[in-house]
Motif scaffolding. Structure first.
Motif, short mmCIF file in Angstrom:
data_model
loop_
_atom_site.label_atom_id
_atom_site.label_comp_id
_atom_site.label_asym_id
_atom_site.label_seq_id
_atom_site.Cartn_x
_atom_site.Cartn_y
_atom_site.Cartn_z
N SER A 83 39.97 -42.51 53.51
CA SER A 83 41.13 -41.63 53.58
C SER A 83 42.36 -42.28 52.94
O SER A 83 43.13 -41.61 52.23
CB SER A 83 41.43 -41.29 55.05
OG SER A 83 42.61 -40.52 55.16
N THR A 98 42.08 -42.59 48.94
CA THR A 98 42.11 -41.31 48.23
C THR A 98 43.38 -40.52 48.50
O THR A 98 43.52 -39.39 48.04
CB THR A 98 40.89 -40.46 48.62
OG1 THR A 98 40.88 -40.26 50.04
CG2 THR A 98 39.60 -41.13 48.19
N SER A 99 44.32 -41.13 49.23
CA SER A 99 45.56 -40.44 49.59
C SER A 99 46.64 -40.72 48.56
O SER A 99 46.91 -41.89 48.22
CB SER A 99 46.02 -40.88 50.98
OG SER A 99 47.31 -40.37 51.27
N SER A 100 47.27 -39.68 48.05
CA SER A 100 48.35 -39.86 47.07
C SER A 100 49.56 -40.53 47.69
O SER A 100 50.26 -41.31 47.03
CB SER A 100 48.74 -38.51 46.48
OG SER A 100 49.18 -37.62 47.50
N SER A 101 49.83 -40.26 48.97
CA SER A 101 50.97 -40.91 49.63
C SER A 101 50.74 -42.41 49.76
O SER A 101 51.68 -43.21 49.61
CB SER A 101 51.20 -40.29 51.01
OG SER A 101 50.07 -40.46 51.85
N HIS A 116 48.96 -44.17 47.70
CA HIS A 116 49.14 -44.69 46.34
C HIS A 116 50.62 -44.95 46.07
O HIS A 116 50.98 -45.96 45.45
CB HIS A 116 48.58 -43.71 45.31
CG HIS A 116 47.11 -43.53 45.41
ND1 HIS A 116 46.44 -42.49 44.79
CD2 HIS A 116 46.14 -44.25 46.06
CE1 HIS A 116 45.14 -42.58 45.04
NE2 HIS A 116 44.95 -43.64 45.81
N THR A 117 51.49 -44.06 46.55
CA THR A 117 52.93 -44.28 46.40
C THR A 117 53.38 -45.51 47.17
O THR A 117 54.22 -46.28 46.70
CB THR A 117 53.69 -43.03 46.89
OG1 THR A 117 53.27 -41.89 46.16
CG2 THR A 117 55.18 -43.22 46.73
N TYR A 167 52.39 -48.52 45.20
CA TYR A 167 53.27 -48.66 44.04
C TYR A 167 54.62 -49.24 44.46
O TYR A 167 55.14 -50.16 43.80
CB TYR A 167 53.45 -47.30 43.37
CG TYR A 167 54.50 -47.31 42.28
CD1 TYR A 167 54.21 -47.83 41.01
CD2 TYR A 167 55.77 -46.80 42.51
CE1 TYR A 167 55.18 -47.84 40.01
CE2 TYR A 167 56.74 -46.79 41.51
CZ TYR A 167 56.43 -47.33 40.27
OH TYR A 167 57.39 -47.34 39.28
#
Length: 341
Positions: free
Chosen positions: A107, A110-113, A115-116, A119
């Motif tokens: 989870s 694969t979560s875009s949040s 990934h942020t 970053y």
């Protein structure tokens, strides 16, 4: 008379012979006895040595066991238990952890949040580390100059490092205030308007980087200054005699000789930025949105605000693995590039 002499002559060599044979037969038994005695003595010495070593090992275990117990209880066991929790789902309020395997990791990855978050973490860490090394070394070179008042300047530069992160963040909240802060006054002098540092997603992470650098740069500068003052003078005298310019001397001599100091600064700064929490909590709370949410803040947010122990534990294990990888790379770099002599 002749017979008597003959008998004496015949018996005397026999007696001599028997004595001689008896004397030559006795040494083997004495040699064997001496070897057996030496073997018994060696075995006794060996047994005593083993008993002495056993007592030394036992004393060592008695002395070191409190430290091992404390390290195991407060260092290794939390990591092991956190690894177990990362494979479960638990809200920390009721019930018991439910085994879900690698679902938490899947989870997160694969979560875009998330990934942020990664970053933000890498950008924050990379900028602070590079800025600390470059600015700290530049300040150290300035502090190393023989000018009046340099002791006072060193003290002023180092002072923010001993102040708590919460106090520093509170001070900079006032400085960054777009209505009455010091940044507004300074920017107005050059015809610029102050941005909303902590409430604008485009500036919030930059404001954290500025504050973090301001707090830690003095410590880095003092560490580099100590390294500069310990460098051998004869190397610089030889370079001067060879006609080396200032930049060449700095690049070819100073930087390689400062490699142990640089390695130390990198280790301390990377660990500190990955664990940054107090300034984020006071200044931005991870916002606006998730603009300043780093991995350490995300772990706190998931564990104690969302009460998702499994997701928080999985995030903590990812941070643990990242730090292991970074430590391994730093060690490899140190073996190749760091020179202690």
């Amino acid at each position: 008379m002749t017979v008597s002499q003959t008998v004496q002559t015949s018996t005397t060599p026999l007696e001599g012979t028997s004595l001689t044979s008896h004397s030559t037969a006795s040494p083997p038994s004495s040699i064997g006895g001496d070897a057996g005695a030496r073997g018994a003595a060696d075995r006794t010495v060996t047994r005593r040595r083993r008993r002495r070593h056993s007592r030394e090992y036992l004393l060592f275990l008695v002395l070191v066991s409190p430290n091992l117990l404390l390290i195991g209880t407060f260092e290794y066991w939390p990591v092991i238990y956190n690894a177990y929790l990362s494979l479960t789902r638990w809200n920390m309020l009721s019930g018991v952890p439910v085994w879900v395997g690698l679902d938490n990791y899947q989870s997160l990855l694969t979560s875009s949040s998330f990934h942020t978050v990664m970053y933000n973490t890498l950008l924050f860490t990379g900028t602070v580390v590079i800025g600390s090394v470059v600015i700290g070394l530049a300040l150290a070179v300035l502090f190393n100059q023989k000018v009046r008042g340099r002791g006072f300047v060193r003290t002023v530069a180092f002072a923010p490092h001993i102040v708590s992160g919460a106090a520093v963040a509170t001070l900079w909240l006032f400085i960054f205030n777009p209505d009455y802060g010091l940044s507004r006054f300074v920017l107005n002098q050059v015809g610029l308007s102050s941005p909303r540092w902590v409430s604008d997603s485009d500036w919030a992470l930059a404001s954290l980087i500025i504050v973090f650098l301001w707090k830690g740069i003095g410590f880095v500068a003092i560490v580099y200054l100590a390294g500069l003052q310990s460098l051998p003078e004869d190397v610089y005298e030889a370079a001067k005699l060879d006609g080396a310019r200032a930049w060449t001397t700095f690049r070819r001599i100073t930087l390689p000789l400062l490699s142990p100091v640089t390695f130390f600064v990198l280790v301390i700064t990377i660990i500190g930025t990955f664990q940054a929490y107090d300034m984020i909590a006071v200044m931005t709370g991870g916002g606006p949105g998730n603009a300043t949410t780093t991995l350490s803040w995300y772990i706190y947010e998931q564990g104690f605000q969302a009460s998702d122990a499994g997701r928080a534990a999985a995030s903590a294990m990812i941070l643990f693995v990242i730090l292991l990888i970074v430590t391994g790379l730093q060690t490899k770099y140190a073996q190749r590039k760091v020179h202690y002599q």
